[in-house]
Design a protein around this motif. Sequence first.
Motif, PDB file in Angstrom:
ATOM      1  N   TRP A  21       5.970   2.858 -26.720  1.00 22.90           N
ATOM      2  CA  TRP A  21       5.343   2.757 -28.036  1.00 22.90           C
ATOM      3  C   TRP A  21       4.166   3.730 -28.147  1.00 22.90           C
ATOM      4  N   ALA A  22       3.379   3.810 -27.079  1.00 21.13           N
ATOM      5  CA  ALA A  22       2.200   4.679 -27.106  1.00 21.13           C
ATOM      6  C   ALA A  22       2.560   6.149 -27.014  1.00 21.13           C
ATOM      7  N   ALA A  23       3.744   6.464 -26.463  1.00 19.50           N
ATOM      8  CA  ALA A  23       4.154   7.862 -26.318  1.00 19.50           C
ATOM      9  C   ALA A  23       4.803   8.417 -27.579  1.00 19.50           C
ATOM     10  N   HIS A  24       5.172   7.544 -28.525  1.00 20.85           N
ATOM     11  CA  HIS A  24       5.675   7.977 -29.823  1.00 20.85           C
ATOM     12  C   HIS A  24       4.508   8.389 -30.730  1.00 20.85           C
ATOM     13  N   GLY A  25       4.842   8.907 -31.901  1.00 19.86           N
ATOM     14  CA  GLY A  25       3.833   9.121 -32.924  1.00 19.86           C
ATOM     15  C   GLY A  25       3.357  10.546 -33.054  1.00 19.86           C
ATOM     16  N   ALA A  62       4.891 -10.431 -41.346  1.00 26.71           N
ATOM     17  CA  ALA A  62       3.597  -9.967 -40.851  1.00 26.71           C
ATOM     18  C   ALA A  62       2.786  -9.278 -41.937  1.00 26.71           C
ATOM     19  N   ASP A  63       3.455  -8.789 -42.984  1.00 23.76           N
ATOM     20  CA  ASP A  63       2.769  -8.070 -44.053  1.00 23.76           C
ATOM     21  C   ASP A  63       3.362  -8.493 -45.391  1.00 23.76           C
ATOM     22  N   GLY A  64       2.778  -9.518 -45.978  1.00 28.51           N
ATOM     23  CA  GLY A  64       3.262 -10.005 -47.261  1.00 28.51           C
ATOM     24  C   GLY A  64       2.924  -9.106 -48.420  1.00 28.51           C
ATOM     25  N   THR A  65       2.085  -8.069 -48.179  1.00 30.52           N
ATOM     26  CA  THR A  65       1.707  -7.162 -49.261  1.00 30.52           C
ATOM     27  C   THR A  65       2.687  -6.010 -49.431  1.00 30.52           C
ATOM     28  N   GLY A  66       3.454  -5.689 -48.391  1.00 28.29           N
ATOM     29  CA  GLY A  66       4.326  -4.522 -48.454  1.00 28.29           C
ATOM     30  C   GLY A  66       3.566  -3.219 -48.495  1.00 28.29           C
ATOM     31  N   ARG A  67       2.346  -3.219 -48.009  1.00 28.12           N
ATOM     32  CA  ARG A  67       1.496  -2.024 -48.085  1.00 28.12           C
ATOM     33  C   ARG A  67       0.913  -1.597 -46.739  1.00 28.12           C
ATOM     34  N   LYS A  68       1.138  -2.371 -45.701  1.00 30.65           N
ATOM     35  CA  LYS A  68       0.574  -2.042 -44.385  1.00 30.65           C
ATOM     36  C   LYS A  68       1.683  -2.130 -43.356  1.00 30.65           C
ATOM     37  N   VAL A  69       1.829  -1.087 -42.555  1.00 29.97           N
ATOM     38  CA  VAL A  69       2.894  -1.070 -41.553  1.00 29.97           C
ATOM     39  C   VAL A  69       2.315  -0.554 -40.244  1.00 29.97           C
ATOM     40  N   TRP A 107      13.646  -2.938 -27.542  1.00 30.20           N
ATOM     41  CA  TRP A 107      12.320  -3.283 -28.044  1.00 30.20           C
ATOM     42  C   TRP A 107      12.313  -4.644 -28.735  1.00 30.20           C
ATOM     43  N   GLU A 108      13.447  -5.042 -29.302  1.00 29.86           N
ATOM     44  CA  GLU A 108      13.516  -6.304 -30.026  1.00 29.86           C
ATOM     45  C   GLU A 108      13.230  -7.500 -29.118  1.00 29.86           C
ATOM     46  N   ARG A 109      13.313  -7.292 -27.792  1.00 20.80           N
ATOM     47  CA  ARG A 109      12.972  -8.375 -26.872  1.00 20.80           C
ATOM     48  C   ARG A 109      11.466  -8.635 -26.825  1.00 20.80           C
ATOM     49  N   PHE A 110      10.686  -7.633 -27.226  1.00 22.24           N
ATOM     50  CA  PHE A 110       9.237  -7.706 -27.036  1.00 22.24           C
ATOM     51  C   PHE A 110       8.457  -7.735 -28.351  1.00 22.24           C
ATOM     52  N   ASP A 111       9.140  -7.473 -29.475  1.00 24.43           N
ATOM     53  CA  ASP A 111       8.487  -7.537 -30.781  1.00 24.43           C
ATOM     54  C   ASP A 111       9.564  -7.868 -31.814  1.00 24.43           C
ATOM     55  N   ARG A 134       9.750  -7.692 -34.880  1.00 27.52           N
ATOM     56  CA  ARG A 134       9.965  -6.827 -36.040  1.00 27.52           C
ATOM     57  C   ARG A 134      11.109  -5.840 -35.829  1.00 27.52           C
ATOM     58  N   PHE A 135      11.508  -5.600 -34.584  1.00 24.95           N
ATOM     59  CA  PHE A 135      12.633  -4.700 -34.325  1.00 24.95           C
ATOM     60  C   PHE A 135      13.980  -5.424 -34.335  1.00 24.95           C
ATOM     61  N   ASP A 136      13.963  -6.713 -34.624  1.00 24.40           N
ATOM     62  CA  ASP A 136      15.187  -7.508 -34.748  1.00 24.40           C
ATOM     63  C   ASP A 136      15.399  -7.811 -36.229  1.00 24.40           C
ATOM     64  N   LEU A 137      16.369  -7.127 -36.847  1.00 25.46           N
ATOM     65  CA  LEU A 137      16.554  -7.265 -38.288  1.00 25.46           C
ATOM     66  C   LEU A 137      17.145  -8.614 -38.671  1.00 25.46           C
ATOM     67  N   ALA A 138      17.692  -9.332 -37.704  1.00 19.82           N
ATOM     68  CA  ALA A 138      18.115 -10.705 -37.993  1.00 19.82           C
ATOM     69  C   ALA A 138      16.903 -11.579 -38.287  1.00 19.82           C
ATOM     70  N   LYS A 139      15.741 -11.183 -37.753  1.00 16.64           N
ATOM     71  CA  LYS A 139      14.515 -11.934 -37.972  1.00 16.64           C
ATOM     72  C   LYS A 139      13.628 -11.292 -39.040  1.00 16.64           C
ATOM     73  N   GLU A 140      13.641  -9.964 -39.112  1.00 14.28           N
ATOM     74  CA  GLU A 140      12.813  -9.242 -40.074  1.00 14.28           C
ATOM     75  C   GLU A 140      13.672  -8.182 -40.779  1.00 14.28           C
ATOM     76  N   PRO A 141      14.497  -8.588 -41.746  1.00 11.77           N
ATOM     77  CA  PRO A 141      15.461  -7.660 -42.346  1.00 11.77           C
ATOM     78  C   PRO A 141      14.838  -6.489 -43.091  1.00 11.77           C
ATOM     79  N   ASN A 142      13.571  -6.595 -43.500  1.00 10.65           N
ATOM     80  CA  ASN A 142      12.930  -5.515 -44.250  1.00 10.65           C
ATOM     81  C   ASN A 142      12.138  -4.547 -43.382  1.00 10.65           C
ATOM     82  N   GLU A 143      11.983  -4.850 -42.102  1.00 12.22           N
ATOM     83  CA  GLU A 143      11.127  -3.996 -41.277  1.00 12.22           C
ATOM     84  C   GLU A 143      11.640  -2.563 -41.220  1.00 12.22           C
ATOM     85  N   ALA A 144      12.945  -2.368 -41.139  1.00 12.38           N
ATOM     86  CA  ALA A 144      13.484  -1.009 -41.085  1.00 12.38           C
ATOM     87  C   ALA A 144      13.195  -0.232 -42.356  1.00 12.38           C
TER      88      ALA A 144
END
Length: 689
Positions: free
Chosen positions: A209-213, A262-269, A319-323, A325-335
């Motif tokens: 995660w830290a090596a991306h970006g 995690a973000d009900g505003t849809g403005r922070k990611v 990554w979905e094992r550790f966060d 938000r990377f599991d769309l079955a749990k967070e379908p809008n994260e992608a």
Amino acid sequence: MRNLLPFISSHPGGRSALTCRFRCGDACFKETPNNSDNEYAGDIIAGAVSRRSMMRAAAVVTVATAAGTAALTGPSAPQAEAAALAGHGHRPGHPHKPAPSGARGLRFSPVAPNKDDKVTIPDGYAQNIVIRWGEPILRGAPAFDPDKQTAKAQAGQFGYNNDFLSLLPLRGERGRQVLVANHEYTDEILMFRGYDPANPTREQVEIAWAAHGLSVVVVQEEHRTGKLGPVNRHPLNRRLTATTEFRMTGPAAGSALLRTSADGTGRKVLGTLNNCAGGTTPWGTTLHGEENFNQYFANGNTDMHKRYGIGTSATERKWERFDRRFDLAKEPNEANRFGWVVELDPYDPDSTPRKRTALGRFKHEAAQPRLTSDGRPVVYMGDDEKFDYLYKFVSSKRMKKGNSRAAREHNLTLLDEGTLYVAKLTGDSPVTEIDGTGKLPVDGEFDGSGVWIPLATGTTSHVPGMTADEVYVYTRLAGDKVGATKMDRPEDVEPSPRTGRVYVALTNNSDRGKAGKPGADEANPRNSNKHGQILELAENWDDPAGDGFAWRLFLVAGDPDDPATYFSGFPKENVSPISCPDNVAFDAHGNLWISTDGNQLGSHDGLFGVATHGDRRGELKQFLTVPAGAETCGPVIQDRRVLVAVQHPGEIDGASVEKPASVWPDGPGKIVRPSVVAVWRKDGRDIGV
């Protein structure tokens, strides 16, 4: 080199299977996401394409063909250049004036194709490593130790797999510039000793995660040479990672499609992922394209997930094992919060970077703006997927000049308001002359006209059946509905600062012409296209916000001995072979510089320069090659220096930390490290003159 022989890839094409696995999630071996039947049916979409639009496009072509000036060179181009381009460019058989030393800016001895495990440069030039993966750039970050990596350390060190580069001026600090770099993806097999792909540890995932970006790092020029090196702990140095806070801005910000638990505003990611190429704005910011974001998300379960290439099972990196938000079955809008163009102010280390929803969501390779005559930004963008589309965005606001606080704040809103378009291209040759072999039509060129189809303006959708929010978040579907032209992987798109012409790198498309897939058309003239092409667009120099354009293929890549190649009519015995164009940039002379990814001619990838105007138009010369397994990224072309990002060196099937397939950049016994390289002339003079 004998030790490297076991790593020769059996993977089809120029990339290794390892690269496909970690970079794009094996996209080439999965169903092509675009299976739409989107042939355009005519003037049926309200506000999208009109007879007036088609007439404008035809007028651009007429002007380009008859005069060879306004549309293709712009009023600022010299009359001599306009005359040289009269008749819409060189035709096969047209004479070229002898100029043994080549076009200005390209007067170097071309590097021969090779498979050497190093950066090979022309005679008379020198190079140095500017910065490597893991070098500390923030205060408190430790020196890199491949066997003692931590997420905290990596968050203060230069990231992995450097791609896009930008060098910006730094006022008041002589000999210094601001380097901004994308970090596209991680290859954990080449990062961690003893890595188990089935069971990554939390620490390994957090390091990734830290090596991306993105990285921002001030660099210092060494006196009397062209060397550059990082200035550690400079106050402008910065790391942005997969967990940094970003803002969603523009018309879709706050949409229900962008909201999560995690973000009900849809403005922070949190975070930015798979940043490929990018752009540098006239107002001093940098743009970064989120490309193969799909591969980070598990358990896709909707048609929209499928259209964006998101799989239905676990991911490679887990990554979905550790966060969650990377599991769309749990967070379908994260992608939906990835796949945007990110704008960063590198001069303000406390600023929050912004994801610009007005520019649409797809696999952004890059985003490079230019200004209309009245000062509005126009941004050109490619969606790097087989059979996907070419886009542009035209701002409704004018840039303010100067560096005042008010001007900078205003300019940071330019990419939030305007109109998003997608391209429809039509050839001017009979369909029977485009047979899929790459044979030139009777008129001697692949060319035609085109229109920009509007998709959305602010909160107004121009696509029937889709809201504006849906257009921005599901931009691919909007392109499907309006009948955009399916292209051969449009990647980097750059307007020439000299002529205003726009150049599009189309990397390849091995599926073109296969059963059930679209066949060749004049803009994509080869079936099973292994080598790619460069498309040239001509819009009105004074008004690139217009909706009509002319186009032609500037270069059809491959072995010059292959009849199915084309170099703007330049004698093919005098050019370098080139395959799979990816990133493009311009020098001060108007030459186009092309970096390649996945060379399928048996040589390593490299960097090439090609003249775009005058009597040497189409003269292409190879400037450098990169080490085993690497691709050439960046690039930055300055008067006296060339910068390239050497990405994924040693990424060859069977390689690992324990069994490296490359010894670059630090020699045997050292871990392979993606790095940035500077090249300059030993005599201190300008490049290629």
